[in-house]
Design a protein around this motif. Structure first.
Motif, short mmCIF file in Angstrom:
data_model
loop_
_atom_site.label_atom_id
_atom_site.label_comp_id
_atom_site.label_asym_id
_atom_site.label_seq_id
_atom_site.Cartn_x
_atom_site.Cartn_y
_atom_site.Cartn_z
N ILE A 282 37.72 40.12 40.85
CA ILE A 282 37.10 41.44 41.06
C ILE A 282 37.71 42.10 42.30
O ILE A 282 38.05 43.29 42.30
N VAL A 283 37.87 41.31 43.36
CA VAL A 283 38.50 41.83 44.57
C VAL A 283 39.91 42.32 44.28
O VAL A 283 40.35 43.36 44.78
N MET A 284 40.63 41.58 43.43
CA MET A 284 42.02 41.95 43.11
C MET A 284 42.06 43.27 42.36
O MET A 284 42.97 44.09 42.58
N VAL A 285 41.11 43.51 41.46
CA VAL A 285 41.06 44.78 40.75
C VAL A 285 40.84 45.93 41.73
O VAL A 285 41.47 46.99 41.62
N VAL A 286 39.94 45.71 42.70
CA VAL A 286 39.71 46.72 43.74
C VAL A 286 41.00 46.96 44.53
O VAL A 286 41.38 48.10 44.81
N SER A 287 41.70 45.87 44.89
CA SER A 287 42.95 46.00 45.64
C SER A 287 44.01 46.74 44.82
O SER A 287 44.79 47.52 45.37
N MET A 288 44.04 46.50 43.51
CA MET A 288 45.00 47.20 42.65
C MET A 288 44.71 48.70 42.64
O MET A 288 45.63 49.53 42.65
N THR A 289 43.42 49.05 42.63
CA THR A 289 43.04 50.47 42.68
C THR A 289 43.52 51.11 43.97
O THR A 289 44.10 52.20 43.98
N GLU A 290 43.30 50.40 45.09
CA GLU A 290 43.72 50.94 46.38
C GLU A 290 45.24 50.99 46.48
O GLU A 290 45.80 51.96 47.02
N SER A 291 45.93 49.98 45.97
CA SER A 291 47.39 49.99 46.01
C SER A 291 47.96 51.14 45.19
O SER A 291 48.93 51.79 45.59
#
Length: 486
Positions: A282-291
């Motif tokens: 879930i954290v990685m999906v958030v990070s992908m959005t920010e990236s």
């Protein structure tokens, strides 16, 4: 959109190395040839190292903070904590080289800095509390590996979200990136964290103000290359002032090792726990959005729009770097928005400058004594410079919004609501504490909260029923053109 220099069969772009009349392609200091984009320009060695060091100085505190917090939560000894910090610097350097130089379809090939993602700190602390000191880091590393593989595989599909990021959404997100980072700079200016000695003292705030004034005056009074080094000059000046004020010392340099090779899986082989994996995915999906938002912002700043192939390549680099980081005792890799502000401030768009910064990070990881020299820069000095950096990002977002057709009422609503939702966790960090964990993970970051809101409102106003409105002959300006891949 600036044209790409060479094309690849995969539809992405592999920028050409610069070369001039009689020059050698790729040789540092060689004049750029006709049509070479500034992103692909290779500067002289002196300029590469000095400007690359600026990027390291801007991101250093952000790289070392997550391992410090997680290491303290796990209960590591000072020696193990130093190893964890060195690992984070080393893996951040590898990830940055992967993003800037690129391999195959991996790497955005933009001046894009990667480092340890702060979004995973809270979930990793929760994992540590659940599994105890002996198994905490192996479980965390196992979950990070799976999350990285997920990001790598999902990259070509996730990047298709670009059509939902028209200029009005991009401008909102870029503005939020700057606004959400400003409180970080303010805390640095006060001394770092409430538990730090002298936090909030007039000495700390005064030192931050001196640094801020120094950066502004350097930017105003210096010319040419020295003006581009205004941040580094301001940081050096603020650090020199800090010594007589008692806000800096050489203790960390005396205690640091000269050289230390990273030891693969130093804390044990990775362990795979279902709950931990779900949490960090879930954290990685958030990070992908920010990236994705950061790459779009950087693309506008350097005048090379981030199209679908670029976004996919950048997200693949995030995923691969994240999956490999635990091998060297590192954590998830993600974009560092503060360095986007540095690109905007210095107007140095060469990706090789950031690659030089990545090389410096690797050296800091291999030579802890060098990393300790960078750590001499006190938090208040970073705070004074950070106000300029992060404010520059917000200003870039406002400039993008000015070009986005704000005369449209729907765009005004989209921007106002998205900014409001994005500022909620910035203004009141505990606002979502009573919500389910999945909601907290997504909404705790002002960037991700505002991005999701802006994308949903853009769907509502400009996509849902768009064909019906067009058939009805709605006047121009009621829809916003979507960004199409080049």
């Amino acid at each position: 959109m600036a044209p790409s220099n060479t094309s690849t069969t995969d539809g992405g772009s592999t920028p050409a190395r610069s070369s001039g009349p009689g020059g050698v392609p790729g040789l540092p200091g060689t004049p750029p040839g006709p049509g070479t984009h500034p992103v692909d320009e290779v500067l002289s060695p002196v300029k590469l190292v000095s400007t690359g060091l600026q990027h390291v100085a801007a991101m250093y505190a952000g790289v070392v903070a997550p391992p410090l917090i997680v290491g303290a939560g796990v209960g590591l000894s000072p020696a193990e904590l130093a190893l964890l910090i060195s690992a984070s610097l080393f893996t951040a350097g590898l990830a940055t080289l992967l993003q800037t130089l690129g391999v195959w379809k991996i790497g955005a090939r933009l001046p894009f800095v990667n480092g340890v993602s702060f979004a995973g700190v809270a979930p990793m602390i929760a994992i540590a509390n659940e599994h105890g000191p002996k198994h905490a880091l192996p479980v965390i590393f196992g979950a990070v590996i799976v999350a990285g593989v997920l990001c790598f595989l999902a990259a070509p599909y996730f990047c298709k979200l670009i059509r939902f990021f028209p200029p009005v959404v991009q401008g909102t997100v870029i503005t939020l990136i700057g606004v959400s980072l400003l409180p970080v700079a303010v805390n640095w200016a006060r001394g770092g964290s409430p538990g730090a000695p002298g936090f909030g003292s007039m000495r700390a705030i005064g030192l931050a103000a001196i640094t801020l004034v120094a950066v502004v005056l350097c930017n105003r009074l210096l010319r040419g290359f020295w003006q581009q080094l205004s941040l580094l000059v301001g940081l050096a000046f603020g650090t020199l002032i800090a010594f007589p004020l008692g806000l800096a010392d050489f203790g960390p340099v005396k205690d640091a090792k000269v050289f230390a090779l990273p030891s693969p899986f130093h804390f044990g082989a990775p362990e795979f726990d279902a709950a931990a994996i779900v949490s960090l995915c879930i954290v990685m999906v958030v990070s992908m959005t920010e990236s994705t938002a950061d790459m779009l912002a950087l693309g506008r700043i350097v005048d090379r729009e981030a199209d679908e192939p670029t976004l996919a390549a950048g997200l693949r680099a995030d995923g691969l770097a994240t999956a490999l980081s635990p091998v060297f005792n590192g954590f998830a890799a993600s974009a560092f928005a503060q360095n986007i502000g540095l690109v905007a401030l210095t107007k140095i768009r060469s990706r090789y400058v950031v690659a030089a910064g990545g090389g410096i990070l690797i050296l800091l990881g291999l030579f802890p004594v060098l990393g300790s020299l960078v750590s001499l820069v006190p938090q208040p000095v970073l705070g004074g410079a950070g106000i300029v950096l992060f404010g520059t990002v917000a200003a870039s977002g406002i400039r993008t919004l000015a070009e986005a057709g704000m005369e449209s009422g729907s765009n005004t609503i989209l921007v106002s609501v998205s900014l409001g939702v994005g500022i909620v966790p910035i203004a009141v960090p505990t606002f979502y504490d009573a919500f389910p964990e999945a909601v907290r993970t997504l909404m705790h970051s002002g960037i991700s909260a505002g991005t999701v809101t802006a994308v949903l409102l853009n769907l509502l106003f400009h996509h849902v029923g768009a064909a019906r409105r067009a058939a009805a002959g709605d006047p121009p300006g009621t829809t916003v053109p979507t960004v199409t891949p080049s």
